[in-house]
Design a protein around this motif. Sequence first.
Motif, PDB file in Angstrom:
ATOM      1  N   VAL A  69     -17.929 -11.752  15.549  1.00 23.79           N
ATOM      2  CA  VAL A  69     -17.022 -11.726  16.627  1.00 23.79           C
ATOM      3  C   VAL A  69     -16.735 -10.435  17.097  1.00 23.79           C
ATOM      4  N   ASN A  70     -17.204 -10.216  18.628  1.00 27.11           N
ATOM      5  CA  ASN A  70     -16.972  -9.081  19.191  1.00 27.11           C
ATOM      6  C   ASN A  70     -15.634  -9.153  19.902  1.00 27.11           C
ATOM      7  N   VAL A 100     -13.990 -10.506  23.737  1.00 26.99           N
ATOM      8  CA  VAL A 100     -13.681  -9.374  24.187  1.00 26.99           C
ATOM      9  C   VAL A 100     -12.369  -9.364  25.323  1.00 26.99           C
ATOM     10  N   ASP A 101     -12.594 -10.183  26.160  1.00 27.63           N
ATOM     11  CA  ASP A 101     -11.409 -10.405  27.136  1.00 27.63           C
ATOM     12  C   ASP A 101     -10.242 -11.070  26.504  1.00 27.63           C
ATOM     13  N   ARG A 102     -10.452 -11.852  25.653  1.00 30.40           N
ATOM     14  CA  ARG A 102      -9.401 -12.556  24.738  1.00 30.40           C
ATOM     15  C   ARG A 102      -8.640 -11.655  24.093  1.00 30.40           C
ATOM     16  N   PHE A 103      -9.135 -10.831  23.353  1.00 26.05           N
ATOM     17  CA  PHE A 103      -8.665  -9.757  22.439  1.00 26.05           C
ATOM     18  C   PHE A 103      -7.725  -8.850  23.417  1.00 26.05           C
ATOM     19  N   LEU A 107      -3.801  -7.754  23.879  1.00 27.46           N
ATOM     20  CA  LEU A 107      -3.202  -6.448  23.467  1.00 27.46           C
ATOM     21  C   LEU A 107      -2.864  -5.604  24.793  1.00 27.46           C
ATOM     22  N   ALA A 108      -2.972  -6.170  25.878  1.00 26.04           N
ATOM     23  CA  ALA A 108      -2.511  -5.448  27.046  1.00 26.04           C
ATOM     24  C   ALA A 108      -0.945  -5.288  26.964  1.00 26.04           C
ATOM     25  N   LYS A 122      -4.617 -11.543  13.829  1.00 26.90           N
ATOM     26  CA  LYS A 122      -4.278 -13.302  14.169  1.00 26.90           C
ATOM     27  C   LYS A 122      -5.358 -13.665  14.898  1.00 26.90           C
ATOM     28  N   GLU A 123      -5.578 -12.888  15.965  1.00 26.15           N
ATOM     29  CA  GLU A 123      -6.599 -13.442  17.020  1.00 26.15           C
ATOM     30  C   GLU A 123      -8.091 -13.490  16.330  1.00 26.15           C
ATOM     31  N   PHE A 124      -8.231 -12.714  15.351  1.00 27.75           N
ATOM     32  CA  PHE A 124      -9.658 -12.728  14.716  1.00 27.75           C
ATOM     33  C   PHE A 124      -9.700 -13.990  13.788  1.00 27.75           C
ATOM     34  N   ILE A 125      -8.587 -14.414  13.080  1.00 23.58           N
ATOM     35  CA  ILE A 125      -8.639 -15.554  12.320  1.00 23.58           C
ATOM     36  C   ILE A 125      -8.554 -16.824  13.253  1.00 23.58           C
ATOM     37  N   ASP A 126      -7.976 -16.841  14.261  1.00 19.99           N
ATOM     38  CA  ASP A 126      -7.927 -17.778  15.269  1.00 19.99           C
ATOM     39  C   ASP A 126      -9.531 -18.013  15.708  1.00 19.99           C
ATOM     40  N   VAL A 127      -9.853 -16.995  16.224  1.00 28.19           N
ATOM     41  CA  VAL A 127     -11.434 -17.236  16.593  1.00 28.19           C
ATOM     42  C   VAL A 127     -12.509 -17.548  15.670  1.00 28.19           C
ATOM     43  N   PHE A 128     -12.283 -17.071  14.309  1.00 26.93           N
ATOM     44  CA  PHE A 128     -13.170 -17.640  13.372  1.00 26.93           C
ATOM     45  C   PHE A 128     -12.837 -18.912  12.867  1.00 26.93           C
ATOM     46  N   ALA A 129     -11.582 -19.358  12.945  1.00 24.67           N
ATOM     47  CA  ALA A 129     -11.392 -20.845  12.586  1.00 24.67           C
ATOM     48  C   ALA A 129     -11.875 -21.836  13.704  1.00 24.67           C
TER      49      ALA A 129
END
Length: 326
Positions: A69-70, A100-103, A107-108, A122-129
């Motif tokens: 996940v980038n 990239v844009d999603r994260f 975070l903005a 949380k976002e990493f877990i969501d993307v990975f899931a």
Amino acid sequence: MTNNLRPESMQRITSRALAESFIAEQIPLLQEQIGDSKVLLALSGGVDSSVVAALLIKAVGDQLTCVHVNHGLLRKGEPEQVVDVFRNQMGANLVYVDAVDRFLDKLAGVADPEQKRKIIGKEFIDVFAEEAKKLDGINFLAQGTIYPDILESDGVKSHHNVGGLPEELNFELVEPVRLLYKDEVRQVGLALGLPENMVYRQPFPGPGLGVRCVGAITRDRLEAVRESDSILREEFAAAGLQGKVWQYFTVVPPFTSTGIKNGKRTDDWLVIIRAVNSVDATSATIEPLPYELLYKIRDRILAEVSGVNRVLYDLSDKPVATIEYE
């Protein structure tokens, strides 16, 4: 392995021969555990997950799927290296996710360090899931847990922790290096044929450059961190300091300073250089860098990094300072 305690009789892996012996022992154990099933791995590109990936490729081949996940918070060139080493050179089933844009959109405007960490986790877990749900026949989840993680926490690496996956993704864990120390993991990585610059990569925080772009992350400031960090690493390598200094990086705080460029006043970011030595990260001392090297790094950053007009060198030990800024 299910035992959380390293046997006192377990020999330290201090040579190529011992690393090869460990690999030879692990391969049949992994094959027995995984059988004909498939295994999933969150591949960050750090040494622990990279070694686990290389070990599993050797043991079960295309039964392994790696997800990289980038999230836009990696160092310059790291996503490209992961793809090149694992997909192109080692033939791994590698799923590359450009998030990239999603994260960065999530975070903005978020300045609180703990909130930033929670969003990234949380976002990493969501993307990975989401990626895991696209795959069929996955019964196992591989993780780069190492022995200090077991001693210091609950046995799961926080920045690779996918324990928050939905209940329907109830995988059995595969943790082949969980009884090894970091130096032993590096020995195994070299024996598996991983590149030296990947095996000896510096410690890197889970939130990545997100904690070095202090405060609310902006894309221009994040790029200034990434580019200045790349210059710092290049110059340390050229000066023979790579692998001799424990950790070195740049930080860009959320305020500007007045400068002059081409005869005109500027209002640009400043870059802080931090280089420290440590054994276990509980304390750290600064690395006394020669002025000639600092001048060279300064000149390159000011010439090559957009939006920067000042370079500083951090002289603070831990304690009183911490290693990272957030």
